[in-house]
Design an enzyme around this catalytic site. Structure first.
Site, short mmCIF file in Angstrom:
data_model
loop_
_atom_site.label_atom_id
_atom_site.label_comp_id
_atom_site.label_asym_id
_atom_site.label_seq_id
_atom_site.Cartn_x
_atom_site.Cartn_y
_atom_site.Cartn_z
N ASP A 134 7.05 1.17 6.12
CA ASP A 134 7.22 -0.17 5.59
C ASP A 134 7.63 -0.05 4.12
O ASP A 134 7.47 1.01 3.50
CB ASP A 134 5.90 -0.95 5.74
N ASP A 181 7.38 -3.08 1.33
CA ASP A 181 6.46 -3.78 0.43
C ASP A 181 5.02 -3.39 0.72
O ASP A 181 4.56 -3.45 1.86
CB ASP A 181 6.63 -5.30 0.58
#
Length: 274
Positions: free
Chosen positions: A13, A15
Site C-alpha cells: 500500500d 498511504d
C-alpha cells in the site's frame, strides 16, 4: 509458516506505509531500493483514483521516493481493466478525476452521459450536485453502478475529507442500487495486481497499514500479509479482528530485512507473534 514458498514478489500500500500526508515514512526509500536492487517484482497499490500513475510517481518523487510509473497500480486502473473484461468498448458516465478518465480512455471506453453502460464513481475534490443528480437519474434509467473503492473518508492536512464511499452512499440512498466496488478490500484488485506483474499468490506478500482493507484483501487473495503500525490500524486494535496478518511490524523500515530473509535461497520464514 516453515513450509511456505520463498517470496518472489511484493505488493505494498502507499498511504500509511510509504508516505504520510505526502511525507516519506522512514525506511520507505530503502525498502523500494532493496526490491529493485534484488530484482524483485513489485507494485505500489492505492485506492486513490484521482491521479494517474505518472502523477503519483511525480508526487512520490517530491517526497524523496523513487517508484517507476509502471510499478504503480491504482483502483482506477483496476476498475478500467475490470470494465474492459466485462464489456469491452463500452461507455460510462464518470464522476472522477484524470486518473479515472484516463484509465477508461486507455482501454477504449467512451465517456458519455447518453445511455451509458455504467455510472463509474471515483474520488474527486469537485463533486457537484448537478453531476450527482445526473448519475442518480442514469442509474434509475438502467446504467450499472461501479465505484473504484469504498473508502468513506480520505486524509488531508485539515482533517478528513468525504471520499468515494460517502458519495456512493448518497447515490445508493437515492436509487436503492449498491455499487460494485473494485478497489480494496475487494480481492479482485489484488488479483489484478498479481496478473500485472505475473506473480503467484503463494510467493507474494502484501504490506499494508489497514486491517479492514489491505490485510483482509491480501488474505482473501491467498497472500501472506504484513501489517505496519505506521498508519491506520494500531497494535491494540489488531486482536479485535477475526483474522490476523502473517506478521506485524512497527514500520516499513522493519520490512527491509525481510526482502532478503524471505527471498529464494534464504531460510524459511518463521512466524512472529501478532
Amino acid at each position: 509458516m516453515t513450509n511456505r514458498k520463498p517470496v518472489e514478489c511484493w505488493l505494498t500500500d502507499m498511504d500509511g506505509v510509504l508516505v504520510h500526508e505526502e511525507q516519506a515514512i522512514p525506511g520507505a526509500g530503502e525498502f523500494l531500493a532493496r526490491l529493485q536492487e534484488t530484482g524483485r517484482r513489485f507494485l505500489v497499490l492505492t485506492n486513490n483514483s484521482i491521479y494517474t500513475p505518472r502523477d503519483l510517481r511525480a508526487r512520490l518523487l517530491a517526497s524523496g521516493i523513487d517508484v517507476p510509473e509502471e510499478s504503480i497500480w491504482t483502483s482506477a486502473l483496476a476498475t478500467a481493466q475490470f470494465l474492459d473484461d466485462q464489456r469491452a468498448g463500452g461507455s460510462a458516465y464518470v464522476l472522477g478525476e484524470a486518473g479515472l478518465t484516463t484509465a477508461l480512455h486507455d482501454v477504449g471506453y467512451v465517456l458519455s452521459s447518453r445511455k451509458p453502460d455504467y455510472v463509474v464513481l471515483g474520488e474527486t475534490r469537485t463533486y457537484s450536485f448537478e453531476a450527482i443528480t445526473r448519475a442518480i437519474r442514469l442509474i434509475e434509467a438502467g446504467a450499472r453502478f461501479i465505484a473504484t473503492n469504498p473508502d468513506a473518508t480520505g486524509p488531508s492536512t485539515e482533517g478528513s475529507l468525504p471520499a468515494t464511499g460517502s458519495i456512493a452512499a448518497l447515490i445508493t440512498k437515492a436509487t436503492g442500487v449498491e455499487p460494485y466496488y473494485v478497489g480494496k478490500p475487494n480481492p479482485l484488485m489484488m488479483r489484478s495486481a498479481l496478473n500485472r506483474i505475473d506473480a503467484h499468490s503463494e510467493t507474494t506478500v502484501m504490506v499494508g497499514d489497514r486491517m479492514d482493507t489491505d490485510i483482509v484483501s491480501g488474505l482473501e487473495a491467498g497472500l501472506r500479509t504484513i501489517l505496519v503500525l505506521s498508519g491506520s490500524t494500531q497494535k491494540g486494535a489488531v486482536d479485535r479482528f477475526p483474522f490476523v496478518p502473517t506478521r506485524v511490524c512497527e514500520s516499513i523500515a522493519d520490512v527491509v530485512p525481510l526482502v532478503d530473509e524471505l527471498a529464494p535461497g534464504a531460510d524459511s520464514d518463521e512466524p512472529i507473534e501478532v
